[in-house]
Scaffold this active site. Structure first.
Site, PDB file in Angstrom:
ATOM      1  N   GLY A 240      28.640 -28.288 -54.623  1.00  0.00           N
ATOM      2  CA  GLY A 240      27.944 -29.152 -55.564  1.00  0.00           C
ATOM      3  C   GLY A 240      27.063 -28.481 -56.590  1.00  0.00           C
ATOM      4  N   PRO A 275      31.003 -23.993 -51.892  1.00  0.00           N
ATOM      5  CA  PRO A 275      31.041 -24.077 -53.360  1.00  0.00           C
ATOM      6  C   PRO A 275      32.463 -24.073 -53.896  1.00  0.00           C
ATOM      7  CG  PRO A 275      30.550 -21.834 -52.677  1.00  0.00           C
ATOM      8  CD  PRO A 275      30.594 -22.664 -51.419  1.00  0.00           C
ATOM      9  N   GLY A 276      32.708 -24.878 -54.893  1.00  0.00           N
ATOM     10  CA  GLY A 276      34.004 -24.875 -55.572  1.00  0.00           C
ATOM     11  C   GLY A 276      33.780 -24.518 -57.032  1.00  0.00           C
ATOM     12  N   ARG A 277      33.268 -25.518 -57.751  1.00  0.00           N
ATOM     13  CA  ARG A 277      33.036 -25.375 -59.182  1.00  0.00           C
ATOM     14  C   ARG A 277      32.255 -24.097 -59.553  1.00  0.00           C
ATOM     15  NH1 ARG A 277      32.772 -29.799 -62.552  1.00  0.00           N
ATOM     16  NH2 ARG A 277      32.526 -31.094 -60.699  1.00  0.00           N
ATOM     17  N   ARG A 313      39.769 -33.636 -66.956  1.00  0.00           N
ATOM     18  CA  ARG A 313      38.338 -33.930 -66.820  1.00  0.00           C
ATOM     19  C   ARG A 313      37.707 -34.683 -68.000  1.00  0.00           C
ATOM     20  NH1 ARG A 313      35.094 -30.049 -66.418  1.00  0.00           N
ATOM     21  NH2 ARG A 313      33.637 -31.250 -65.180  1.00  0.00           N
ATOM     22  N   TYR A 317      36.189 -38.232 -66.619  1.00  0.00           N
ATOM     23  CA  TYR A 317      34.753 -38.536 -66.599  1.00  0.00           C
ATOM     24  C   TYR A 317      33.993 -37.933 -67.766  1.00  0.00           C
ATOM     25  CZ  TYR A 317      35.767 -35.158 -62.739  1.00  0.00           C
ATOM     26  OH  TYR A 317      36.287 -34.185 -61.937  1.00  0.00           O
ATOM     27  N   CYS A 344      50.794 -40.127 -74.631  1.00  0.00           N
ATOM     28  CA  CYS A 344      50.644 -41.445 -75.235  1.00  0.00           C
ATOM     29  C   CYS A 344      49.542 -42.250 -74.557  1.00  0.00           C
ATOM     30  CB  CYS A 344      51.971 -42.200 -75.148  1.00  0.00           C
ATOM     31  SG  CYS A 344      53.322 -41.199 -75.740  1.00  0.00           S
TER      32      CYS A 344
HETATM   33  C1  PLP Z   1      34.573 -31.199 -53.652  1.00  0.00           C
HETATM   34  C2  PLP Z   1      33.852 -30.739 -52.451  1.00  0.00           C
HETATM   35  C3  PLP Z   1      33.187 -29.503 -52.449  1.00  0.00           C
HETATM   36  C4  PLP Z   1      33.083 -28.636 -53.665  1.00  0.00           C
HETATM   37  O1  PLP Z   1      32.251 -29.191 -54.637  1.00  0.00           O
HETATM   38  P1  PLP Z   1      31.857 -28.371 -55.947  1.00  0.00           P
HETATM   39  O2  PLP Z   1      31.046 -29.330 -56.722  1.00  0.00           O
HETATM   40  O3  PLP Z   1      33.106 -27.987 -56.630  1.00  0.00           O
HETATM   41  O4  PLP Z   1      31.071 -27.166 -55.504  1.00  0.00           O
HETATM   42  C5  PLP Z   1      32.615 -29.103 -51.268  1.00  0.00           C
HETATM   43  N1  PLP Z   1      32.662 -29.872 -50.143  1.00  0.00           N
HETATM   44  C6  PLP Z   1      33.271 -31.065 -50.122  1.00  0.00           C
HETATM   45  C7  PLP Z   1      33.293 -31.848 -48.869  1.00  0.00           C
HETATM   46  C8  PLP Z   1      33.888 -31.546 -51.272  1.00  0.00           C
HETATM   47  O5  PLP Z   1      34.480 -32.735 -51.251  1.00  0.00           O
END
Ligand code: PLP
Length: 418
Positions: A240, A275-277, A313, A317, A344
């Site tokens: 997050g 972490p992802g983003r 994206r 949103y 389209c």
């Molecule tokens: C999507 C998600 C993440 C990653 O979130 P980011 O905002 O990309 O860091 C981590 N944990 C869970 C359970 C998620 O659904």
């Protein structure tokens, strides 16, 4: 985006010209910087030095290309998966099963079986019904499933409603007021072992306060459970952490982790982050060619060869992504453009009201596209999905070939004749 910079008016990824990537692999193409991915991961890992049982589990839904996972696995990363497909990707890329946490609101029985077979670190359970199912499947296999509950701490992440997940009304997790009862239920079952507690309150958070509020609430619950003889060994704070798309100033992973460690104090808790983003968003761009410029009475459009099916994206949103020319040509006149794709749908745009000096044939870079870019792409309008390229210093590696029409119709069948 330090791994992407202009030199002599030409945009580079590490030591490769983005215009060269376009020549070599065509457009639209996702381009990632190995260096940027590694540095972002190490910001987390370095803040946890000396805490050997903590884990940084990359949330692979942000970017699940095998080469990306491999790079992270080599650095010792763990992985957060939300499906069997994602789990299989991790294993294929050489990631360790015992460093995988399995999130998601609806784990199917076959997915639970697969995760037990390969020996994942933990199931992050999101409901009581899921607890019962995991216990039953583990029982059939004669195994004990390691579990954590995703607790919904009811804090407002202060982010976009579609990426806010920690409020009472969201579908995610178990309500914090219900959590003690559910943990006690789990304790009474014979095929699960309680190991952790997790939460994930939203995405693109730019303040520490919501994380800290959630942590405070979780720690109270950890203590309540201890009084019931339930020991939480690891606390998983989810992902997050936000990134800078335009002018946001999100907390640095190091500062975030320092604040968490301070709150944890001398409790005997291992930490997990998902972490992802913040690992991949600014490690990637989407390059796209300007097909046509269209000057209407009230609007100018730059129609490019990437579309909402490649990068969803902005349409989904209203995400704002910087859009830059890969070669600055000061001879062209600047206009304000909406950057739109060929799909389209009126919602098919990548950016609005961007002042650019461009002409048809120019290559643009849609910045900060490394997270939730390719993984959210689709074949809408029978468009083949983009190629992906990894840059490592002065080398370019095609890490996913552009899809072909044959790939796309594979599996489709006509009815019998007559
Ligand atoms: C999507 C998600 C993440 C990653 O979130 P980011 O905002 O990309 O860091 C981590 N944990 C869970 C359970 C998620 O659904």
């Amino acid at each position: 985006m330090d791994s992407f910079e202009y030199r002599n008016n030409r945009l580079h990824c590490e030591n490769v010209l983005l215009s060269e990537v376009a020549k070599e692999f065509g457009t639209p193409t996702y381009v990632y910087s190995r260096d940027a991915i590694e540095l972002a991961y190490l910001e987390y890992a370095n803040a946890l030095v000396g805490r050997d049982d903590d884990m940084v589990c990359f949330a692979i839904k942000a970017n699940s290309n095998l080469a990306v996972l491999d790079i992270l696995a080599r650095l010792g990363a763990g992985f957060d998966v939300v499906s069997q497909g994602e789990l299989d990707r991790v294993l294929k890329a050489g990631g360790r099963a015992d460093r995988v946490v399995f999130s998601g609101v609806s784990k199917q029985s076959r997915e639970i079986r697969r995760a037990l077979e390969v020996g994942i670190h933990c199931f992050n359970i999101e409901s009581e019904a899921e607890l019962e199912r995991i216990d039953a499947v583990a029982g059939q296999m004669g195994m004990i499933a390691p579990i954590s509950f995703r607790v919904n701490p009811n804090v407002d992440a202060g982010t976009h409603p579609y990426i806010s997940t920690g409020l009472k009304e969201n579908k995610f997790g178990v309500a914090i007021d219900d959590a003690e009862r559910i943990y006690l239920r789990a304790k009474s079952l014979s095929n699960v072992e309680i190991t952790g507690m997790d939460c994930h309150i939203g995405s693109q958070l730019t303040e520490l306060a919501p994380f800290m509020d959630a942590l405070d609430k979780l720690l109270i619950l950890v203590d309540q459970l201890q009084a019931q003889d339930i020991t939480i060994k690891h606390l998983d704070l989810g992902g997050g952490l936000g990134v800078c798309y335009t002018d946001e100033v999100p907390p640095k992973p190091g500062d975030y982790i320092a604040a968490v460690l301070e709150k944890i104090g001398d409790r005997d808790l291992n930490l997990v982050f998902e972490p992802g983003r913040s690992i991949v968003a600014n490690a990637g761009v989407l390059i796209t060619e300007v097909e046509y410029l269209k000057h209407n009475e009230s609007k100018n459009f730059a129609i490019v060869d990437a579309a909402m099916n490649d990068m969803l994206r902005p349409a989904l949103y209203s995400a704002y992504l910087d859009i830059l020319p890969t070669e600055i040509n000061e001879d062209n006149t600047a206009h304000s453009y909406d950057i739109v794709g060929p799909v389209c749908e009126t919602g098919d745009f990548l950016g609005k009201d961007r002042t650019l000096s461009i002409e048809a044939g120019d290559i643009l870079a849609v910045c900060s596209s490394g997270a939730y870019g390719f993984t959210m792409s689709s074949n809408y309008n029978t468009r083949t999905r983009a190629a992906e390229v990894m840059i490592d210093d002065n080398q370019m590696y095609e890490i996913r070939a552009r899809e072909t029409f044959e790939d796309l119709i594979k599996g489709e069948k006509l009815l019998p004749k007559g």
